[in-house]
Design an enzyme around this catalytic site. Structure first.
Site, PDB file in Angstrom:
ATOM      1  N   ARG A 140     -20.487 -31.638  23.357  1.00 33.28           N
ATOM      2  CA  ARG A 140     -20.628 -33.010  23.833  1.00 33.28           C
ATOM      3  C   ARG A 140     -19.355 -33.383  24.563  1.00 33.28           C
ATOM      4  NH1 ARG A 140     -25.330 -33.029  24.046  1.00 33.28           N
ATOM      5  NH2 ARG A 140     -26.779 -33.749  22.447  1.00 33.28           N
ATOM      6  N   HIS A 181     -24.142 -28.672  32.648  1.00 34.78           N
ATOM      7  CA  HIS A 181     -24.986 -28.912  31.460  1.00 34.78           C
ATOM      8  C   HIS A 181     -26.158 -27.926  31.397  1.00 34.78           C
ATOM      9  CE1 HIS A 181     -26.010 -32.146  28.280  1.00 34.78           C
ATOM     10  NE2 HIS A 181     -26.483 -30.971  27.922  1.00 34.78           N
TER      11      HIS A 181
END
Lengths: 310, 310
Positions: free
Chosen positions: A225, A273
């Site tokens: 994250r 990502h």
């Protein structure tokens, strides 16, 4: 009885999931109506991603569970209207993709590949890297994904130390915990992988103080994250060489803004990502299995603990 | 009785090996005099690398074995003066280093890392690569090194097909052999790894014809021997895009000459013969063990078959 399953996610998700979800629900022996529009009071289950406009779960009075399409649930877990059980996505394909990204980039740093990939001066320097068994790795986060990555790195002889907030015991992988354990894990790690959930306790876990604990030149891999890292502190540590390189897959704002200093920093690699993508066919089977369990009165898989936040 | 062990290799080798070899010989219970200068008739064993000026083995009438420091023996196996048993180096650390290089570069190609490592346009394209289980690999050469690499890739879910000249049976890895088997192995491989010994049968095994059998855009990894590849044919196949990328660690001439087209080709990565380095401590233990075996009348490890050439 036909179950009403509300699909509350993006248009792109719907295109990817409609067919595999219907297939998986049928394969699980369920008679279900999968829809993007339903009267809230009639909905039995919600398949959810935070890209959906749905933010008020209060009217879904009959709903027996909210099944997240995402592994990370920080954008939903604090929603005060959510009283239904919430399940994270733990997709077996997601762990596979994560292991590939983490092992690949760990080996890239370990072998010093970048100096061969970009070598305009045609330098031939046959100095060998050390063996992986001489390259300690700290795995921050020993959930399903962290454990899978730690096992794969261990199989390649990397000495891996796991760290988590609370004590864990995992055969074959020494595990530390708590603040003292973190200091110990970081003190020898040449590669640090951050695979923690985002919670108030893990935000900025890599900061000026903890980055300074690492041996000079250590590499950071963050497929977890964005908020796990204090970006200012990391940029400073990269400038001084305290951190040799950072390969980052997740960011506080995505896509990473074009003027963000990470793009230009010579010691940073940005990946968009992609470390772990939920794959529709396998994720659909996980969702169908949870609905089957709920209907059969069996415990749900991957149910979120609201206290811990994941 | 004190054994005379002649060390016939480069000055750099001597600096790396003198101490570890003496330690390993003593640890094997052998009383040995390790030297760089000895009257040929007094020498019991020769530790050898082709970087040595020693080319005439005829005067070494008492020598019981020549123990190569190198895994590849093509520069000595055809020497007509060599009548003593010859042993290849099979260093456990060498296999570890090779596995790291092969797995690392296979994952690099699989994940498409290069477009993230060099990304001046700051392109954010979150398209995920397929999973490793969808990326077939052909491993040409299933000796100690090829088998170790095939196992490590299999553990990461890559579907690996092994190929060797003669039939092999290796649990968990489908193996093909011969000319027809090669056609079959290449026809679906998106990544090809060449880990064959250099023999008259394997020279130019990747040539215009065999490269054309691969699916368009396949990647080549060559950590084996430079002569396994027809360089002209590979450059042509790279120009057309038939081969998407080649990462090459070994060359017909090393260091790779500064004007060689491989350096400038956008689809080629040159690594400077680092895929597998013999490590002095572990290699010294292998040599000491072979001398101990010879003295005890036990069979030598890794003895070269002069007919096969390795």
């Amino acid at each position: 009885m036909t179950l009403t399953v509300l699909f509350a996610a993006s248009d792109a998700n719907w295109q990817a999931y409609a067919e595999p979800l219907r297939t998986a629900l049928a394969a699980a022996g369920l008679t279900a109506h999968l829809t993007r529009n339903a009267t809230p009071e009639t909905v039995d289950y919600i398949v959810y991603a935070p890209t959906s406009p749905l933010q008020d779960f209060a009217p879904y009075t009959r709903c027996k569970a909210v099944l997240s399409l995402w592994a990370g649930v920080e954008r939903i877990v604090g929603n005060p209207t959510l009283t239904q059980p919430l399940c994270r996505m733990v997709d077996p394909a997601l762990a596979e993709g994560m292991v590939e990204w983490v092992v690949g980039h760990a080996l890239r740093h370990h072998l010093g590949m970048d100096r061969h990939i970009v070598n305009p001066a045609r330098i031939w320097d046959p100095t060998c890297p050390p063996l992986a068994r001489e390259r300690p790795v700290a795995m921050l986060g020993m959930g399903e994904l962290g454990t899978a990555c730690a096992r794969a790195l261990t199989a390649l002889n990397f000495p891996v130390t796991g760290w988590s907030r609370t004590p864990k015991s995992i055969p074959g992988i020494p595990c530390l915990h708590g603040a003292e354990g973190l200091t110990q894990a970081l003190s020898s790690a040449q590669i640090v992988v951050t695979l923690l959930p985002k919670t108030p306790d893990t935000e900025n876990i890599l900061n000026a103080r903890t980055l300074s604990l690492l041996p000079k030149g250590a590499a950071i891999l963050n497929p977890g994250r964005g908020a796990l890292i204090d970006d200012e502190a990391l940029l400073s540590a990269l400038d001084t060489g305290q951190i040799g390189h950072a390969t980052l897959d997740v960011f506080r704002v995505e896509p990473l803004p074009q003027d963000h200093p990470y793009w230009a920093h010579p010691r940073v690699t940005v990946t968009p990502h992609i470390a772990a993508d939920t794959r529709a066919p396998s994720a659909s089977r996980v969702i169908a299995e949870n609905i089957r369990r709920s209907e059969a009165g069996e415990p749900l898989l991957h149910k979120v603990d609201r206290q811990r936040g994941y």
